[in-house]
Design an enzyme around this catalytic site. Structure first.
Site, PDB file in Angstrom:
ATOM      1  CD  GLU A 289      -3.304   0.127   2.053  1.00  0.00           C
ATOM      2  OE1 GLU A 289      -4.365  -0.461   1.847  1.00  0.00           O
ATOM      3  OE2 GLU A 289      -2.999   0.591   3.172  1.00  0.00           O
ATOM      4  CG  HIS A 310       7.495 -29.532   0.064  1.00  0.00           C
ATOM      5  ND1 HIS A 310       8.001 -30.798  -0.121  1.00  0.00           N
ATOM      6  CD2 HIS A 310       8.243 -28.978   1.054  1.00  0.00           C
ATOM      7  CE1 HIS A 310       8.992 -31.003   0.728  1.00  0.00           C
ATOM      8  NE2 HIS A 310       9.162 -29.900   1.455  1.00  0.00           N
ATOM      9  CE  LYS A 424     -12.467   1.441   0.844  1.00  0.00           C
ATOM     10  NZ  LYS A 424     -11.830   2.433   1.682  1.00  0.00           N
TER      11      LYS A 424
HETATM   12  O1  PA5 Z   1      -3.713   1.262   5.770  1.00  0.00           O
HETATM   13  C1  PA5 Z   1      -4.828   1.696   5.588  1.00  0.00           C
HETATM   14  O2  PA5 Z   1      -5.065   2.903   5.636  1.00  0.00           O
HETATM   15  C2  PA5 Z   1      -5.981   0.770   5.288  1.00  0.00           C
HETATM   16  O3  PA5 Z   1      -5.610  -0.546   5.192  1.00  0.00           O
HETATM   17  C3  PA5 Z   1      -7.030   0.896   6.383  1.00  0.00           C
HETATM   18  O4  PA5 Z   1      -6.432   0.537   7.590  1.00  0.00           O
HETATM   19  C4  PA5 Z   1      -8.228   0.021   6.103  1.00  0.00           C
HETATM   20  O5  PA5 Z   1      -8.772   0.340   4.850  1.00  0.00           O
HETATM   21  C5  PA5 Z   1      -9.278   0.195   7.167  1.00  0.00           C
HETATM   22  O6  PA5 Z   1      -9.673   1.518   7.263  1.00  0.00           O
HETATM   23  P1  PA5 Z   1     -10.443   2.058   8.526  1.00  0.00           P
HETATM   24  O7  PA5 Z   1      -9.581   1.876   9.707  1.00  0.00           O
HETATM   25  O8  PA5 Z   1     -10.744   3.489   8.215  1.00  0.00           O
HETATM   26  O9  PA5 Z   1     -11.707   1.223   8.645  1.00  0.00           O
END
Ligand code: PA5
Length: 448
Positions: A289, A310, A424
């Site tokens: 990310e 394996h 989303k």
């Molecule tokens: O790293 C990030 O920002 C994302 O993985 C969020 O943690 C994830 O989308 C969850 O978001 P939230 O904590 O707003 O529900």
């Protein structure tokens, strides 16, 4: 106490040590950008000095809240997705007995997870498991509006209230969210839940040392003080004034960026200890990310060895040469087990009799590393003395700091995630969410 160590000598032949060293100036520059907040995404640097700034009263609050859940629950459901659950799960799995959930004599609640998927069967089965059980909920969402955890919370809150009554349920729910925004904050205020704040400047994937990770880890019975102390030690070791050669985060970031420039587009995080499976999931999110943007970035993958030797072993040894490996090597196991002698020796294993299982594992590790390097796969090694809170804290901060440096070396903003919104938007359009009318029309036309 020892520290985690990095060893890059098995990238020799692929990356010259001098070339890694030539990153010294650029690493210093980007490290300074992190520390003086002059780089991209500087609104999200709250993790940088988090370990050294956690206060005694904050830790006590975490521990006392954990105690309430421990004393009143057989099961605690941690609701969250992405950065709101992976860090806690990574640490809890690394520290837990592998058969934890089967232990009858428990001192702490079983920790289970929800809101990390939209599996109907998963939620049905979880709710069936929780029927007539004393359970509690830690609901974690920074935005407070994420669909997956919101659905899970809606279901489990209702179940808890039905099973325990509204008043008792209220004491068994903890919300971890933004200090003022989002549906979870509104609900928590309305219902009077105990809450912890996720600070604005800490992004989800950098939040494991905030209450997001610390509370579930404490409920599971682990020492969050040691975790934080380990991280604080790494904060020093990876700090601005540490020379390049002594800064593991700098060396890791430089080496992987150089490998990437040379066409090694995939990094496989390897472990030889199944307890680290979810640590790799956390790492994948952190790096994937943070760096996968602007059509750039190393693809972070993970394997559990020797299990995956394996299955994926063939590809790694002989497939396209676009990969490198980073091995997390755990120096000491928690327990000792010897291979027994057998008179008949039908399996031919008496050459191992009297040896520790871990000795066999370590030779598998060394043998694999040599084979993979011979096969054209550069290897980095991160050694961790043991799977203990203190060293896991070190490992977490090391990877976080290296990620910040590495993202800046790559030239991206390591602290945003614009790409996660696309699915989303489509999902909401398909589900005809109010406010998405135009998108619904457009997506329906596309599907005709
Ligand atoms: O790293 C990030 O920002 C994302 O993985 C969020 O943690 C994830 O989308 C969850 O978001 P939230 O904590 O707003 O529900």
């Amino acid at each position: 106490m020892k520290n985690i160590q990095i060893d890059i000598k098995n990238t020799n032949g692929f990356v010259d040590e001098k070339v890694v060293k030539s990153y010294e100036v650029s690493v210093k520059n980007v490290n300074e950008m992190l520390h003086n907040g002059s780089g991209k995404g500087s609104d999200f640097l709250g993790w940088l000095h988090l370990p050294s700034s956690i206060t005694e009263s904050h830790l006590s609050d975490i521990e006392q809240t954990a105690k309430v859940l421990q004393e009143n629950c057989e099961v605690v459901v941690v609701i969250g997705i992405g950065g709101s659950y992976l860090g806690a799960k990574a640490v809890i799995e690394a520290l837990s007995d592998s058969f934890d959930w089967l232990q009858k004599e428990r001192k702490t609640p079983v920790i289970v997870y929800a809101g990390q998927n939209i599996g109907e069967d998963y939620l049905y089965e979880l709710q069936t498991l929780l029927k007539n059980k004393k359970f509690g909920i830690i609901s974690i969402s920074k935005s407070g509006t994420t669909t997956e955890p919101a659905i899970a919370f809606r279901l489990l809150k209702t179940q808890l209230e039905e099973q325990q009554g509204k008043e008792a349920a209220q004491k068994l729910i903890v919300a971890i969210t933004d200090k003022s925004r989002g549906a979870l904050r509104t609900l928590a205020t309305q219902e009077g839940y105990k809450t912890f704040v996720i600070e604005d400047n800490i992004g989800g994937r950098f939040s494991v040392l905030s209450p997001v990770g610390l509370l579930p880890i404490a409920v599971a019975g682990y020492d969050v003080r040691k975790l934080v102390n380990g991280a604080a030690e790494m904060e020093k070791v990876c700090g601005l004034n540490t020379p390049f050669d002594e800064n593991p985060a700098a060396i890791y970031a430089a080496t992987r960026n150089e490998l990437y420039r040379q066409g090694k587009k995939i990094e496989i995080l390897v472990n030889y200890n199944p307890k680290l499976h979810f640590f790799a999931e956390w790492w994948k999110q952190l790096y994937g990310e943070s760096e996968g943007k602007e059509h750039k970035g190393i693809f972070p993958a993970a394997t559990d060895f020797t299990t995956d030797l394996h299955s994926m072993g063939q590809w790694i040894q002989d497939g396209e040469r676009t990969i490198f490996e980073t091995v997390i090597s755990v120096e000491n196991t928690r327990h000792e087990k010897i291979v027994p002698f057998n008179e008949a020796n039908l399996d031919g294993l008496n050459f191992l009799a009297g040896k520790r299982i871990d000795q066999v594992n370590k030779m598998a590790e060394l043998g694999t590393m040599l084979a993979h390097v011979d096969g054209g796969v550069p290897n980095l090694k991160i050694s961790i003395p043991a799977l203990e809170e203190y060293y896991l804290g070190q490992l977490i901060y090391f990877f976080e700091k290296a990620c910040g440096i590495s993202g800046y070396l790559l030239g991206v903003n390591p602290f945003d995630q614009p790409g996660v919104e696309a699915y989303k938007k489509n999902m909401f359009a398909l589900l005809e969410k109010p406010g998405y009318e135009k998108e619904t029309e457009a997506i329906k036309a596309k599907l005709k």
